[in-house]
Design a protein around this motif. Structure first.
Motif, PDB file in Angstrom:
ATOM      1  N   LEU A 152      57.156  68.038  74.519  1.00 52.75           N
ATOM      2  CA  LEU A 152      56.146  68.958  75.049  1.00 52.75           C
ATOM      3  C   LEU A 152      56.441  70.426  74.772  1.00 52.75           C
ATOM      4  O   LEU A 152      55.523  71.255  74.802  1.00 52.75           O
ATOM      5  CB  LEU A 152      56.005  68.741  76.563  1.00 52.75           C
ATOM      6  CG  LEU A 152      55.515  67.350  76.977  1.00 52.75           C
ATOM      7  CD1 LEU A 152      55.489  67.237  78.486  1.00 52.75           C
ATOM      8  CD2 LEU A 152      54.150  67.039  76.382  1.00 52.75           C
ATOM      9  N   ASN A 153      57.672  70.786  74.549  1.00 51.83           N
ATOM     10  CA  ASN A 153      58.021  72.166  74.226  1.00 51.83           C
ATOM     11  C   ASN A 153      57.503  73.148  75.292  1.00 51.83           C
ATOM     12  O   ASN A 153      56.869  74.161  74.988  1.00 51.83           O
ATOM     13  CB  ASN A 153      57.460  72.546  72.845  1.00 51.83           C
ATOM     14  CG  ASN A 153      57.984  73.881  72.348  1.00 51.83           C
ATOM     15  OD1 ASN A 153      59.101  74.275  72.703  1.00 51.83           O
ATOM     16  ND2 ASN A 153      57.196  74.568  71.550  1.00 51.83           N
ATOM     17  N   GLU A 202      54.741  76.096  83.581  1.00 55.61           N
ATOM     18  CA  GLU A 202      53.919  75.498  82.529  1.00 55.61           C
ATOM     19  C   GLU A 202      53.807  73.990  82.719  1.00 55.61           C
ATOM     20  O   GLU A 202      52.748  73.401  82.472  1.00 55.61           O
ATOM     21  CB  GLU A 202      54.509  75.818  81.162  1.00 55.61           C
ATOM     22  CG  GLU A 202      54.318  77.265  80.744  1.00 55.61           C
ATOM     23  CD  GLU A 202      54.773  77.535  79.316  1.00 55.61           C
ATOM     24  OE1 GLU A 202      54.498  78.638  78.815  1.00 55.61           O
ATOM     25  OE2 GLU A 202      55.394  76.634  78.702  1.00 55.61           O
ATOM     26  N   MET A 203      54.879  73.366  83.166  1.00 53.47           N
ATOM     27  CA  MET A 203      54.862  71.928  83.401  1.00 53.47           C
ATOM     28  C   MET A 203      53.874  71.571  84.505  1.00 53.47           C
ATOM     29  O   MET A 203      53.084  70.627  84.366  1.00 53.47           O
ATOM     30  CB  MET A 203      56.261  71.442  83.773  1.00 53.47           C
ATOM     31  CG  MET A 203      56.353  69.933  83.973  1.00 53.47           C
ATOM     32  SD  MET A 203      58.019  69.388  84.430  1.00 53.47           S
ATOM     33  CE  MET A 203      58.111  70.025  86.114  1.00 53.47           C
ATOM     34  N   VAL A 204      53.878  72.336  85.604  1.00 55.80           N
ATOM     35  CA  VAL A 204      52.957  72.082  86.713  1.00 55.80           C
ATOM     36  C   VAL A 204      51.516  72.292  86.261  1.00 55.80           C
ATOM     37  O   VAL A 204      50.615  71.518  86.611  1.00 55.80           O
ATOM     38  CB  VAL A 204      53.283  73.003  87.909  1.00 55.80           C
ATOM     39  CG1 VAL A 204      52.212  72.870  88.991  1.00 55.80           C
ATOM     40  CG2 VAL A 204      54.657  72.658  88.479  1.00 55.80           C
ATOM     41  N   THR A 205      51.281  73.333  85.450  1.00 52.75           N
ATOM     42  CA  THR A 205      49.932  73.590  84.944  1.00 52.75           C
ATOM     43  C   THR A 205      49.450  72.440  84.067  1.00 52.75           C
ATOM     44  O   THR A 205      48.298  72.014  84.158  1.00 52.75           O
ATOM     45  CB  THR A 205      49.899  74.903  84.139  1.00 52.75           C
ATOM     46  OG1 THR A 205      50.343  75.976  84.963  1.00 52.75           O
ATOM     47  CG2 THR A 205      48.488  75.201  83.652  1.00 52.75           C
ATOM     48  N   ASN A 248      58.334  63.983  82.097  1.00 47.61           N
ATOM     49  CA  ASN A 248      59.488  64.708  82.608  1.00 47.61           C
ATOM     50  C   ASN A 248      59.387  66.149  82.111  1.00 47.61           C
ATOM     51  O   ASN A 248      58.363  66.540  81.544  1.00 47.61           O
ATOM     52  CB  ASN A 248      60.811  64.046  82.210  1.00 47.61           C
ATOM     53  CG  ASN A 248      60.990  63.926  80.707  1.00 47.61           C
ATOM     54  OD1 ASN A 248      60.747  64.869  79.967  1.00 47.61           O
ATOM     55  ND2 ASN A 248      61.417  62.746  80.255  1.00 47.61           N
ATOM     56  N   SER A 249      60.404  66.932  82.276  1.00 46.22           N
ATOM     57  CA  SER A 249      60.309  68.365  82.017  1.00 46.22           C
ATOM     58  C   SER A 249      60.152  68.725  80.545  1.00 46.22           C
ATOM     59  O   SER A 249      59.714  69.828  80.227  1.00 46.22           O
ATOM     60  CB  SER A 249      61.548  69.075  82.568  1.00 46.22           C
ATOM     61  OG  SER A 249      62.727  68.559  81.946  1.00 46.22           O
ATOM     62  N   HIS A 250      60.495  67.807  79.636  1.00 55.63           N
ATOM     63  CA  HIS A 250      60.428  68.168  78.228  1.00 55.63           C
ATOM     64  C   HIS A 250      59.673  67.163  77.350  1.00 55.63           C
ATOM     65  O   HIS A 250      59.478  67.404  76.167  1.00 55.63           O
ATOM     66  CB  HIS A 250      61.851  68.333  77.657  1.00 55.63           C
ATOM     67  CG  HIS A 250      62.677  67.080  77.746  1.00 55.63           C
ATOM     68  ND1 HIS A 250      63.311  66.684  78.897  1.00 55.63           N
ATOM     69  CD2 HIS A 250      62.962  66.134  76.808  1.00 55.63           C
ATOM     70  CE1 HIS A 250      63.962  65.558  78.677  1.00 55.63           C
ATOM     71  NE2 HIS A 250      63.753  65.200  77.429  1.00 55.63           N
ATOM     72  N   GLN A 251      59.208  66.055  77.927  1.00 57.13           N
ATOM     73  CA  GLN A 251      58.448  65.098  77.128  1.00 57.13           C
ATOM     74  C   GLN A 251      57.643  64.152  78.022  1.00 57.13           C
ATOM     75  O   GLN A 251      57.825  64.107  79.242  1.00 57.13           O
ATOM     76  CB  GLN A 251      59.374  64.276  76.230  1.00 57.13           C
ATOM     77  CG  GLN A 251      60.325  63.381  76.988  1.00 57.13           C
ATOM     78  CD  GLN A 251      61.286  62.612  76.096  1.00 57.13           C
ATOM     79  OE1 GLN A 251      61.942  61.701  76.547  1.00 57.13           O
ATOM     80  NE2 GLN A 251      61.398  62.987  74.813  1.00 57.13           N
ATOM     81  N   LEU A 283      45.829  70.619  75.494  1.00 52.79           N
ATOM     82  CA  LEU A 283      46.162  71.134  76.818  1.00 52.79           C
ATOM     83  C   LEU A 283      47.375  72.064  76.768  1.00 52.79           C
ATOM     84  O   LEU A 283      47.409  73.092  77.461  1.00 52.79           O
ATOM     85  CB  LEU A 283      46.416  69.980  77.791  1.00 52.79           C
ATOM     86  CG  LEU A 283      45.217  69.052  78.079  1.00 52.79           C
ATOM     87  CD1 LEU A 283      45.628  67.939  79.026  1.00 52.79           C
ATOM     88  CD2 LEU A 283      44.042  69.843  78.653  1.00 52.79           C
ATOM     89  N   MET A 284      48.358  71.732  75.945  1.00 53.15           N
ATOM     90  CA  MET A 284      49.536  72.594  75.837  1.00 53.15           C
ATOM     91  C   MET A 284      49.182  73.948  75.226  1.00 53.15           C
ATOM     92  O   MET A 284      49.720  74.979  75.628  1.00 53.15           O
ATOM     93  CB  MET A 284      50.626  71.903  75.012  1.00 53.15           C
ATOM     94  CG  MET A 284      51.437  70.890  75.809  1.00 53.15           C
ATOM     95  SD  MET A 284      52.916  70.338  74.925  1.00 53.15           S
ATOM     96  CE  MET A 284      52.176  69.420  73.580  1.00 53.15           C
ATOM     97  N   THR A 285      48.270  73.943  74.269  1.00 53.51           N
ATOM     98  CA  THR A 285      47.813  75.211  73.686  1.00 53.51           C
ATOM     99  C   THR A 285      47.155  76.078  74.747  1.00 53.51           C
ATOM    100  O   THR A 285      47.390  77.290  74.822  1.00 53.51           O
ATOM    101  CB  THR A 285      46.828  74.953  72.535  1.00 53.51           C
ATOM    102  OG1 THR A 285      47.478  74.181  71.519  1.00 53.51           O
ATOM    103  CG2 THR A 285      46.345  76.265  71.926  1.00 53.51           C
TER     104      THR A 285
END
Length: 322
Positions: free
Chosen positions: A9-10, A16-19, A42-45, A66-68
């Motif tokens: 997920l970078n 950012e994770m919660v969003t 999880n926090s990274h993937q 969504l990440m963008t």
């Protein structure tokens, strides 16, 4: 045991994770339900529990979009995720991102909240109204056909591009037989125009809306009152147009004057006309579809911007009828 598919997920931080995942992983649960798969974040993937290559491809593309949006601090919600899911086969990643990244504010509400197009078709509809003299918005309830038209009319009024807004619809039924209802004309017609009032109250507030109506700058009237008039320098909206006859539609469209725009909205699947009478909206769509300066926008079920359950209800009723 099936190996889980991994996607990095970078993400830069917990915020950012919660969003991305939503409060208490709400968005993850929505995506799981839409694709009928298990997703473990999880926090990274994220780990995707499926061997369906098409689902894996679509889920990864959805998370990329969504990440963008997260990285660019652009807000999205449950409805946006459901819309992106429904559009996954019809639109490219770039088209879907463009809806969010290049969106233009239509107008602000009375409280200062900006209003934007929520779907690709809404964006095209707004652009069509701005470009063309006559625009048709045809599709199911909840797609924003009338709401957006009223917002654009109010914006043009505020900007001084027009001098008057005229809102009309066939009252009660195509024949407009209002006589049996109690009260004066306004009391008879108002209940059927409530969606138009609600949109104006949101932008102008009750007091200013009533002042503009009293001054005649905003006129709300049944379709029968359009006879014999030419409307110039005005923004004219015909709502519930599926309940017009061909003669009524012709009457309305020929009221067009110089410096004016017209928007006609309706849902051709919801006509209240007798079975032997063809809807004026259907007729207009058939005979006006190739004329310059006229645009016909067809909304789909996935353009519904009400509660997500509304899309399902519309689809189930259509399936039952078919």
């Amino acid at each position: 045991m099936v190996d889980l598919v991994k996607m990095d997920l970078n993400l830069s931080n917990v915020s950012e994770m919660v969003t991305l995942f939503g409060t208490n992983d709400k968005y993850i649960r929505i995506i799981q339900s839409l694709f009928d798969v298990e997703i473990y974040p999880n926090s990274h993937q994220i780990l995707i529990d499926t061997t369906d290559e098409e689902k894996i491809k679509d889920i990864k593309r959805l998370f990329e979009i969504l990440m963008t949006l997260v990285k660019k601090n652009i807000f999205f919600n449950e409805r946006d995720i459901i819309y992106l899911y429904h559009m996954r086969q019809e639109s490219t990643k770039e088209e879907l991102l463009d809806l969010f990244l290049s969106r233009k504010e239509i107008i602000k509400t009375l409280t200062g909240k900006p209003i934007f197009a929520k779907t690709i078709h809404q964006k095209q509809y707004i652009e069509a109204i701005e470009k063309n003299t006559l625009t048709f918005g045809i599709g199911p309830a909840g797609t924003g056909k009338t709401y957006l038209a009223v917002l654009i009319a109010l914006k043009r009024l505020k900007d001084g591009a027009i001098k008057k807004i005229v809102l009309t619809r066939p009252a009660v039924e195509a024949g407009e037989n209002l006589g049996f209802l109690p009260g004066d004309l306004k009391e008879k017609v108002d209940p059927y125009l409530r969606p138009l009032y609600d949109a104006m109250y949101e932008i102008l507030g009750l007091k200013q809306t009533e002042e503009l109506i009293e001054k005649g700058i905003i006129e709300i009237a049944p379709l029968a009152y359009m006879r014999g008039r030419t409307l110039e320098n005005a923004f004219v909206i015909l709502d519930e147009a599926q309940n017009t006859t061909s003669a009524q539609m012709k009457l309305f469209l020929t009221r067009l004057g110089f410096g004016s725009k017209m928007v006609v909205t309706g849902d051709i699947t919801q006509t209240d006309l007798p079975k032997n009478i063809v809807s004026g909206l259907i007729r207009a769509k058939e005979i006006l579809n190739d004329i310059p300066d006229i645009f016909i926008m067809s909304f789909e079920n996935h353009d519904v911007v009400r509660h997500p359950l509304v899309q399902t209800i519309i689809q189930r009723f259509e399936n039952a009828q078919n």
